[in-house]
Design a protein around this motif. Structure first.
Motif, PDB file in Angstrom:
ATOM      1  N   MET B  54       0.819  -1.216   0.000  1.00  0.00           N
ATOM      2  CA  MET B  54       0.000   0.000   0.000  1.00  0.00           C
ATOM      3  C   MET B  54       0.853   1.265   0.000  1.00  0.00           C
ATOM      4  O   MET B  54       0.332   2.356  -0.222  1.00  0.00           O
ATOM      5  CB  MET B  54      -0.899   0.043   1.246  1.00  0.00           C
ATOM      6  CG  MET B  54      -1.942  -1.041   1.325  1.00  0.00           C
ATOM      7  SD  MET B  54      -3.370  -0.706   0.274  1.00  0.00           S
ATOM      8  CE  MET B  54      -4.197   0.627   1.135  1.00  0.00           C
ATOM      9  N   GLY B  55       2.127   1.128   0.322  1.00  0.00           N
ATOM     10  CA  GLY B  55       2.983   2.316   0.422  1.00  0.00           C
ATOM     11  C   GLY B  55       2.702   3.116   1.677  1.00  0.00           C
ATOM     12  O   GLY B  55       2.827   4.334   1.693  1.00  0.00           O
ATOM     13  N   ARG B  84      -1.422   6.861  -5.755  1.00  0.00           N
ATOM     14  CA  ARG B  84      -2.536   7.316  -4.922  1.00  0.00           C
ATOM     15  C   ARG B  84      -3.871   7.233  -5.649  1.00  0.00           C
ATOM     16  O   ARG B  84      -4.917   7.330  -5.042  1.00  0.00           O
ATOM     17  CB  ARG B  84      -2.280   8.750  -4.450  1.00  0.00           C
ATOM     18  CG  ARG B  84      -1.226   8.845  -3.368  1.00  0.00           C
ATOM     19  CD  ARG B  84      -1.372  10.123  -2.566  1.00  0.00           C
ATOM     20  NE  ARG B  84      -1.166  11.303  -3.369  1.00  0.00           N
ATOM     21  CZ  ARG B  84       0.012  11.873  -3.572  1.00  0.00           C
ATOM     22  NH1 ARG B  84       1.091  11.341  -3.013  1.00  0.00           N
ATOM     23  NH2 ARG B  84       0.140  12.947  -4.316  1.00  0.00           N
ATOM     24  N   ILE B  87      -4.499   3.394  -4.776  1.00  0.00           N
ATOM     25  CA  ILE B  87      -4.698   3.170  -3.345  1.00  0.00           C
ATOM     26  C   ILE B  87      -5.991   3.838  -2.895  1.00  0.00           C
ATOM     27  O   ILE B  87      -6.218   5.005  -3.168  1.00  0.00           O
ATOM     28  CB  ILE B  87      -3.515   3.790  -2.547  1.00  0.00           C
ATOM     29  CG1 ILE B  87      -2.187   3.183  -2.962  1.00  0.00           C
ATOM     30  CG2 ILE B  87      -3.734   3.643  -1.052  1.00  0.00           C
ATOM     31  CD1 ILE B  87      -2.077   1.722  -2.735  1.00  0.00           C
ATOM     32  N   GLY B  88      -6.831   3.086  -2.210  1.00  0.00           N
ATOM     33  CA  GLY B  88      -8.086   3.652  -1.727  1.00  0.00           C
ATOM     34  C   GLY B  88      -9.208   3.472  -2.731  1.00  0.00           C
ATOM     35  O   GLY B  88     -10.372   3.606  -2.393  1.00  0.00           O
TER      36      GLY B  88
END
Lengths: 336, 327
Positions: B54-55, B84, B87-88
């Motif tokens: 996920m970083g 980004r 992610i999410g």
């Protein structure tokens, strides 16, 4: 929320009574006689002395004087200054805008510089920016105000000649006071250069008065941020794919602000103490300078009234901070 | 094409006393609709490897891998801004502590809407409706009212449902659940797991379940990866693992299940996972292994073949008996 405010106001009442006692006793504990000081070097006859003592009510027993003082307060009357013969309240509120203008600028300066500095220090923990901010903050915090003020005057007014040494505005300008705030009045006057002059007079006092709050705010912000940055919800915010600016500036800072707001509120009290020194150094015609003069004259009504008014203002600011605290921290808002 | 794939992922933390390898050459693939469980004790690097994907690790962590792809896209060379966007949205994660994982200063509705705002083109009103719909989907009663609640006004189980609602807001392809039920009551645990499985099936989503609860693994997972001290020690499908564990550590974990206990006392594995300063020379599990040989103390084991669950052991177990004893 209303309940919270009423609660806080209820707590102010005992504080208020305490302040009346302390302000009343404090000036009377200082050696020196107000009437003798009023008479000056010429001296005074015994009859005239007794007459004046009676006129000011200083021949009464202490408890009696205190009761008269309290009754006066309840009627909104803080007495009359024995040196200027003007009501203390009107004296105070003529001078107060000058102090308020200076204090607002100082706290604004402290927040605008201190908050980002603290955030940067936290983000670069243990690295050069952190050390730089923390060292500067420590120096700023430890520097005596009068010394710092003189240093700045020597450099910026003396050597570089960039800023004026004292006062609120250049003597070249005159206009009637509308709001009491020089920045606003100078704009309203419409005179060319008046506003610039007011600003240039404000710069050094603002820096001097704002330095200690700035240092405190920067340190508090840094430690609050460090605590918050390790929190799970900051990781959650990053896991949403939000940009770092939003994660730090919104999710982390919003939580870190809670203790910082309290600190800023507490600094308002410190600010008034600092204003006394700053106003003396820069001949700033505010209540700080007025208080000092009144203390030297043993002007009992002015000192006890001034202290009381300052205390009330500090208490009100703290009330405001408590309410803001409730707004920013949902957990407090929803308690019962 | 597999959803998430990484090979030889390592995570090293910079500490005052030099580097510490929290994850050591771990590999994983997850396919759509598959539930992969990663099990191991505390400190075995389960969460760290997923946080690395996920970083989300702090800057003191150095992540290296031979390969790390999501839907065929290389995540190693990807710029943070590109990452980004994934992610999410396509990969999302829920965490162990629901109450601290939600921001106390914002309403749960705001926190869900924030994700939608970042990753979708929905209008303001649509976002709000979607947030309410999501809360309903995860089984929160009266979602119209809950949407304006703050996390401290909800229970732990409700907060975890909010976390799940937030994680599935953009219909992710992969959900990583990091011990999602550890902090919850037993009755709530089962509900949350059921909910996760239901969502997985409805959306054909890949699910990585990090847990130390073998009971949870048995109920939910298709495939299991066993991690120990940052190393991957065994990898099998769930039936095979429970029937015939090949690594002594897996066998010991299974033996420690209360359901399998036979004597008066619950069996346990003596000792703890080695930390930074007490790493043994040979096999990392050797100090605690009940089948230990001389060689285990000296040489690091290599991975066995697929038929032996890729067990990282000199003498993988078959039917509870160590093999290659002579070697």
């Amino acid at each position: 929320m209303l309940r919270l405010i009423l609660n806080k106001i209820g707590l102010l009442i005992p504080t208020f009574i305490g302040v009346t006692i302390i302000s009343f006793l404090f000036i009377r504990l200082l050696p020196g006689d107000p009437v003798l000081l009023l008479a000056g070097e010429r001296g005074i006859t015994g009859d005239r002395y007794a007459d004046l003592m009676h006129q000011f009510g200083f021949d009464q027993p202490l408890w009696r004087q205190y009761l008269d003082y309290l009754v006066g307060i309840l009627h909104g009357d803080l007495g009359t200054s024995i040196s200027t013969r003007r009501p203390v309240i009107s004296e105070f509120f003529t001078l107060f805008p000058a102090t308020m203008e200076l204090s607002l600028c100082a706290i604004f300066f402290a927040v605008v510089v201190g908050l980002p500095a603290g955030v940067i220090a936290a983000l670069y923990r243990g690295k050069t920016p952190d050390h730089a901010v923390m060292t500067t903050a420590l120096v700023g915090y430890s520097m005596p105000i009068f010394w710092w003020g003189l240093l700045l005057i020597i450099l910026f007014s003396g050597i570089l000649g960039w800023t004026p040494v004292s006062g609120r505005i250049s003597l070249l300008y005159y206009f009637p006071s509308v709001t009491g705030f020089m920045l606003i009045d100078s704009l309203l006057s419409g005179q060319a250069g008046a506003f610039e002059s007011a600003v240039s007079h404000l710069i050094l006092p603002t820096i001097v008065l704002g330095t200690i709050p700035l240092a405190v705010i920067a340190r508090q912000t840094r430690s609050a941020m460090l605590e918050v940055l390790d929190e799970d919800y900051v990781r959650t915010a990053r896991a949403k794919g939000l940009a770092p600016f939003r994660v730090i500036g919104l999710h982390a800072l919003r939580n870190a602000l809670i203790p910082v707001i309290t600190t800023i509120g507490l600094q308002i009290g410190v600010l008034f103490a600092g204003a006394i020194l700053t106003e003396t150094i820069f001949s700033w015609p505010g209540i700080g300078k007025w208080m000092i003069d009144s203390i030297f004259r043993r002007d009992y009504p002015a000192v006890q009234g001034g202290l009381l008014l300052i205390a009330i203002i500090v208490m009100l600011v703290n009330l405001l901070v408590d309410v803001t605290y409730g707004l920013i921290n949902p957990k407090i808002r929803h308690t019962r | 094409m597999s959803l998430l794939e990484f090979t030889n992922l390592s995570v090293e933390f910079e500490t005052l006393n030099g580097g510490f390898r929290a994850v050591d050459n771990v590999s994983l693939t997850v396919d759509p609709g598959e539930v992969v469980a990663i099990v191991g004790e505390s400190g075995s690097g389960k969460s760290v490897s997923m946080l690395a994907v996920m970083g989300l690790l702090p800057w003191t962590a150095k992540v290296t891998a031979d390969r790390l792809t999501f839907q065929g896209r290389d995540m190693l060379s990807m710029r943070p801004k590109e990452k980004r966007k994934i992610i999410g949205k396509d990969i999302s994660m829920i965490f162990q502590e629901p109450t601290t994982s939600l921001n106390p200063c914002f309403t749960v509705g705001y926190q869900i809407i924030e994700t939608l705002k970042k990753h979708t083109d929905l209008s303001r009103a649509e976002r709000k409706n979607r947030a309410i719909e999501l809360l309903r989907l995860v089984g929160i009663p009266a979602p119209e009212r809950r949407v304006t609640a703050f996390p401290h006004q909800l229970s732990g189980g409700m907060n975890q449902r909010v976390m799940i609602a937030m994680a599935i807001a953009c219909d992710p392809k992969l959900l990583i659940a990091d011990e999602p039920t550890t902090a919850l009551d037993v009755t709530i645990q089962a509900q949350i797991l059921e909910l996760l499985i239901k969502i997985k099936e409805e959306n054909d989503m890949g699910l990585v379940l990090i847990t130390h609860d073998m009971g949870v693994v048995a109920e939910t997972a298709d495939r299991v990866i066993v991690q120990y001290a940052g190393q991957q020690v065994e990898q099998q499908d769930v039936k095979g693992l429970f029937r015939d564990p090949h690594h002594p550590y897996t066998a010991a974990l299974l033996a420690a299940l209360p359901e399998r206990a036979t004597g008066d006392q619950l069996p346990s594995i003596p000792g703890v996972v080695p930390g930074q300063f007490d790493r043994p020379a040979g096999c990392l599990f050797s100090p605690r292994c009940s089948f230990v040989f001389d060689r285990c103390h000296k040489e690091q084991p290599t991975q066995a073949g697929k038929e032996l669950g890729c067990a990282l052991c000199h003498t993988p177990l078959v039917a509870g008996k160590p093999q290659n004893e002579a070697a």
